[in-house]
Motif scaffolding. Structure first.
Motif, PDB file in Angstrom:
ATOM      1  N   LYS A   1     -14.947  77.735  55.147  1.00 34.84           N
ATOM      2  CA  LYS A   1     -13.543  77.844  55.511  1.00 34.84           C
ATOM      3  C   LYS A   1     -12.655  77.694  54.286  1.00 34.84           C
ATOM      4  O   LYS A   1     -12.942  76.915  53.373  1.00 34.84           O
ATOM      5  CB  LYS A   1     -13.169  76.741  56.496  1.00 34.84           C
ATOM      6  CG  LYS A   1     -13.557  77.003  57.928  1.00 34.84           C
ATOM      7  CD  LYS A   1     -12.965  75.917  58.809  1.00 34.84           C
ATOM      8  CE  LYS A   1     -13.338  76.113  60.255  1.00 34.84           C
ATOM      9  NZ  LYS A   1     -12.749  75.061  61.114  1.00 34.84           N
ATOM     10  N   LEU A   2     -11.539  78.442  54.308  1.00 35.39           N
ATOM     11  CA  LEU A   2     -10.499  78.253  53.314  1.00 35.39           C
ATOM     12  C   LEU A   2      -9.407  77.375  53.915  1.00 35.39           C
ATOM     13  O   LEU A   2      -9.021  77.544  55.071  1.00 35.39           O
ATOM     14  CB  LEU A   2      -9.895  79.592  52.899  1.00 35.39           C
ATOM     15  CG  LEU A   2     -10.491  80.300  51.692  1.00 35.39           C
ATOM     16  CD1 LEU A   2     -11.942  80.675  51.925  1.00 35.39           C
ATOM     17  CD2 LEU A   2      -9.673  81.529  51.317  1.00 35.39           C
ATOM     18  N   PHE A   3      -8.898  76.450  53.095  1.00 42.36           N
ATOM     19  CA  PHE A   3      -7.816  75.573  53.519  1.00 42.36           C
ATOM     20  C   PHE A   3      -6.566  75.964  52.725  1.00 42.36           C
ATOM     21  O   PHE A   3      -6.593  75.986  51.497  1.00 42.36           O
ATOM     22  CB  PHE A   3      -8.180  74.109  53.263  1.00 42.36           C
ATOM     23  CG  PHE A   3      -9.291  73.619  54.143  1.00 42.36           C
ATOM     24  CD1 PHE A   3     -10.614  73.870  53.820  1.00 42.36           C
ATOM     25  CD2 PHE A   3      -9.009  72.909  55.290  1.00 42.36           C
ATOM     26  CE1 PHE A   3     -11.645  73.430  54.639  1.00 42.36           C
ATOM     27  CE2 PHE A   3     -10.034  72.461  56.116  1.00 42.36           C
ATOM     28  CZ  PHE A   3     -11.349  72.721  55.789  1.00 42.36           C
ATOM     29  N   PHE A   4      -5.505  76.250  53.463  1.00 40.00           N
ATOM     30  CA  PHE A   4      -4.274  76.754  52.862  1.00 40.00           C
ATOM     31  C   PHE A   4      -3.208  75.677  52.773  1.00 40.00           C
ATOM     32  O   PHE A   4      -3.105  74.797  53.643  1.00 40.00           O
ATOM     33  CB  PHE A   4      -3.710  77.920  53.681  1.00 40.00           C
ATOM     34  CG  PHE A   4      -4.434  79.219  53.477  1.00 40.00           C
ATOM     35  CD1 PHE A   4      -5.663  79.451  54.070  1.00 40.00           C
ATOM     36  CD2 PHE A   4      -3.875  80.215  52.682  1.00 40.00           C
ATOM     37  CE1 PHE A   4      -6.335  80.653  53.881  1.00 40.00           C
ATOM     38  CE2 PHE A   4      -4.536  81.421  52.487  1.00 40.00           C
ATOM     39  CZ  PHE A   4      -5.761  81.639  53.089  1.00 40.00           C
TER      40      PHE A   4
ATOM     41  N   ASN B   1     -18.528  87.034  57.894  1.00 39.11           N
ATOM     42  CA  ASN B   1     -17.885  86.032  58.732  1.00 39.11           C
ATOM     43  C   ASN B   1     -16.489  86.514  59.086  1.00 39.11           C
ATOM     44  O   ASN B   1     -15.986  87.484  58.504  1.00 39.11           O
ATOM     45  CB  ASN B   1     -17.830  84.652  58.065  1.00 39.11           C
ATOM     46  CG  ASN B   1     -16.963  84.613  56.825  1.00 39.11           C
ATOM     47  OD1 ASN B   1     -15.773  84.918  56.877  1.00 39.11           O
ATOM     48  ND2 ASN B   1     -17.542  84.228  55.707  1.00 39.11           N
TER      49      ASN B   1
ATOM     50  N   GLN C   1     -12.594  84.717  60.272  1.00 35.75           N
ATOM     51  CA  GLN C   1     -11.836  83.497  60.548  1.00 35.75           C
ATOM     52  C   GLN C   1     -10.605  83.813  61.375  1.00 35.75           C
ATOM     53  O   GLN C   1      -9.970  84.853  61.192  1.00 35.75           O
ATOM     54  CB  GLN C   1     -11.391  82.832  59.235  1.00 35.75           C
ATOM     55  CG  GLN C   1     -12.511  82.226  58.426  1.00 35.75           C
ATOM     56  CD  GLN C   1     -12.004  81.380  57.264  1.00 35.75           C
ATOM     57  OE1 GLN C   1     -11.303  80.416  57.462  1.00 35.75           O
ATOM     58  NE2 GLN C   1     -12.390  81.769  56.061  1.00 35.75           N
TER      59      GLN C   1
ATOM     60  N   PHE D   1      -6.863  82.133  62.128  1.00 36.28           N
ATOM     61  CA  PHE D   1      -5.911  81.183  61.604  1.00 36.28           C
ATOM     62  C   PHE D   1      -4.693  81.117  62.538  1.00 36.28           C
ATOM     63  O   PHE D   1      -4.382  82.085  63.247  1.00 36.28           O
ATOM     64  CB  PHE D   1      -5.389  81.617  60.214  1.00 36.28           C
ATOM     65  CG  PHE D   1      -6.410  81.589  59.126  1.00 36.28           C
ATOM     66  CD1 PHE D   1      -7.228  82.680  58.882  1.00 36.28           C
ATOM     67  CD2 PHE D   1      -6.539  80.476  58.319  1.00 36.28           C
ATOM     68  CE1 PHE D   1      -8.168  82.664  57.863  1.00 36.28           C
ATOM     69  CE2 PHE D   1      -7.468  80.451  57.288  1.00 36.28           C
ATOM     70  CZ  PHE D   1      -8.281  81.545  57.069  1.00 36.28           C
TER      71      PHE D   1
ATOM     72  N   SER E   1     -19.849  81.588  54.067  1.00 36.26           N
ATOM     73  CA  SER E   1     -19.110  81.296  55.301  1.00 36.26           C
ATOM     74  C   SER E   1     -18.466  79.928  55.261  1.00 36.26           C
ATOM     75  O   SER E   1     -18.672  79.101  56.152  1.00 36.26           O
ATOM     76  CB  SER E   1     -20.025  81.443  56.524  1.00 36.26           C
ATOM     77  OG  SER E   1     -20.359  82.794  56.703  1.00 36.26           O
TER      78      SER E   1
ATOM     79  N   GLN F   1     -19.696  82.957  61.853  1.00 36.31           N
ATOM     80  CA  GLN F   1     -20.611  83.604  60.908  1.00 36.31           C
ATOM     81  C   GLN F   1     -21.208  84.851  61.554  1.00 36.31           C
ATOM     82  O   GLN F   1     -21.242  84.971  62.774  1.00 36.31           O
ATOM     83  CB  GLN F   1     -21.709  82.623  60.511  1.00 36.31           C
ATOM     84  CG  GLN F   1     -21.169  81.387  59.818  1.00 36.31           C
ATOM     85  CD  GLN F   1     -22.270  80.479  59.325  1.00 36.31           C
ATOM     86  OE1 GLN F   1     -23.328  80.950  58.926  1.00 36.31           O
ATOM     87  NE2 GLN F   1     -22.025  79.185  59.336  1.00 36.31           N
TER      88      GLN F   1
ATOM     89  N   SER G   1      -6.754  76.986  59.501  1.00 36.20           N
ATOM     90  CA  SER G   1      -7.980  77.606  59.978  1.00 36.20           C
ATOM     91  C   SER G   1      -8.366  77.015  61.321  1.00 36.20           C
ATOM     92  O   SER G   1      -8.451  75.798  61.484  1.00 36.20           O
ATOM     93  CB  SER G   1      -9.105  77.374  58.964  1.00 36.20           C
ATOM     94  OG  SER G   1     -10.302  77.992  59.400  1.00 36.20           O
ATOM     95  N   LEU G   2      -8.572  77.883  62.296  1.00 38.37           N
ATOM     96  CA  LEU G   2      -8.937  77.444  63.644  1.00 38.37           C
ATOM     97  C   LEU G   2     -10.443  77.500  63.858  1.00 38.37           C
ATOM     98  O   LEU G   2     -11.059  76.528  64.272  1.00 38.37           O
ATOM     99  CB  LEU G   2      -8.225  78.319  64.683  1.00 38.37           C
ATOM    100  CG  LEU G   2      -6.707  78.290  64.678  1.00 38.37           C
ATOM    101  CD1 LEU G   2      -6.145  79.331  65.630  1.00 38.37           C
ATOM    102  CD2 LEU G   2      -6.192  76.902  65.030  1.00 38.37           C
ATOM    103  N   LEU G   3     -10.995  78.672  63.612  1.00 37.53           N
ATOM    104  CA  LEU G   3     -12.419  78.887  63.861  1.00 37.53           C
ATOM    105  C   LEU G   3     -12.954  79.859  62.820  1.00 37.53           C
ATOM    106  O   LEU G   3     -12.254  80.773  62.407  1.00 37.53           O
ATOM    107  CB  LEU G   3     -12.651  79.477  65.262  1.00 37.53           C
ATOM    108  CG  LEU G   3     -12.382  78.549  66.448  1.00 37.53           C
ATOM    109  CD1 LEU G   3     -12.252  79.354  67.723  1.00 37.53           C
ATOM    110  CD2 LEU G   3     -13.508  77.531  66.584  1.00 37.53           C
ATOM    111  N   LEU G   4     -14.201  79.638  62.421  1.00 37.45           N
ATOM    112  CA  LEU G   4     -14.901  80.581  61.552  1.00 37.45           C
ATOM    113  C   LEU G   4     -16.203  80.953  62.245  1.00 37.45           C
ATOM    114  O   LEU G   4     -16.966  80.066  62.637  1.00 37.45           O
ATOM    115  CB  LEU G   4     -15.187  79.955  60.184  1.00 37.45           C
ATOM    116  CG  LEU G   4     -15.866  80.849  59.146  1.00 37.45           C
ATOM    117  CD1 LEU G   4     -15.449  80.441  57.738  1.00 37.45           C
ATOM    118  CD2 LEU G   4     -17.378  80.808  59.257  1.00 37.45           C
TER     119      LEU G   4
END
Lengths: 116, 113
Positions: free
Chosen positions: A104-107, B32, B34, B36, A102, B51, B46-49
């Motif tokens: 985050k991916l950063f683009f 999870n 996400q 975006f 879990s 789980q 990315s705004l929120l992830l």
């Protein structure tokens, strides 16, 4: 704030030509990815890369595609012989840890590839 | 195979309104999800992830929920502003993959001043 950097922002090429898209992931990240988005369609996964090898690739990522991390900072996507249908926005992404944990991916902002 | 669907495809609201964006997914074994934001000609932010063990995540005026049993996630935006105008994408992982996110097509939000 650290960010993923992609160059060039736009690339125009002739069908059959080779192109190399370049990315500089966030410096301490260990996992790297390429995605693409054809105009009006969903963002699609191409490939993931970790520890200097491909972790996973999609059906799109055929023999015409290759990835490389030539040094400690760059991550490249090469298309050997471009086709019209390769025209798309190509996104590079990175993450610090395994995304199955879990993360985050950063683009990056993407490279718009136009094949004529 | 994971399929992700977002409705509505587009939404236009007046400034100040609270709104909800919907995302549904077919594989409830998701670990999870996400959300975006994508601005025209730009990358994905990315705004929120959330789980799989969580039900909600909040960041400022944004609140995302996840209901695995129903295969749904929602993004709630409070007191919308013109600067919120963008396309909002949700994405979930494919199986046990590393970074193979399956994206929805997005909801294009326009907030009118």
């Amino acid at each position: 704030e650290p960010e993923v950097t992609q160059t060039p922002s736009h690339q125009v090429t002739q069908m059959g030509q080779e192109v190399i898209l370049r990315c500089v992931p966030i410096s301490n990240h260990l996992y790297f990815y390429w995605y693409r988005q054809i105009l009006g369609q969903k963002v699609e996964f191409l490939v993931s890369f970790y520890n200097n090898e491909i972790s996973e690739k999609s059906e799109i990522f055929d023999d015409q595609f290759s990835v490389e991390r030539p040094d400690g900072s760059n991550f490249t996507l090469k298309i050997r012989s471009t086709k019209l249908e390769d025209s798309a926005m190509y996104f590079c992404a990175s993450s610090l840890r395994d995304p199955s944990q879990s993360e985050k991916l950063f683009f990056g902002s993407g490279t718009q590839l136009s094949v004529l | 195979k994971q399929e992700v669907t977002q409705i509505p495809a587009a939404l236009s609201v007046p400034e100040g309104e609270n709104l909800v964006l919907n995302c549904s997914f077919t594989d409830s074994a998701i670990y999870n999800l996400q959300w975006f934001r994508q601005d025209p000609g730009k990358g994905l932010t990315s705004l929120l992830l959330i789980q799989s063990s969580q039900r909600e995540q909040t960041s400022g005026r944004l609140n995302a929920s996840l209901d695995k049993s129903s295969g749904r996630s929602t993004l709630y935006i409070a007191a919308s502003q013109p600067g919120d105008s963008a396309t909002y994408l949700c994405a979930g992982p494919y199986g046990g993959s590393q970074g193979n996110l399956i994206f929805g097509k997005g909801t294009k939000l326009s907030v009118k001043p």
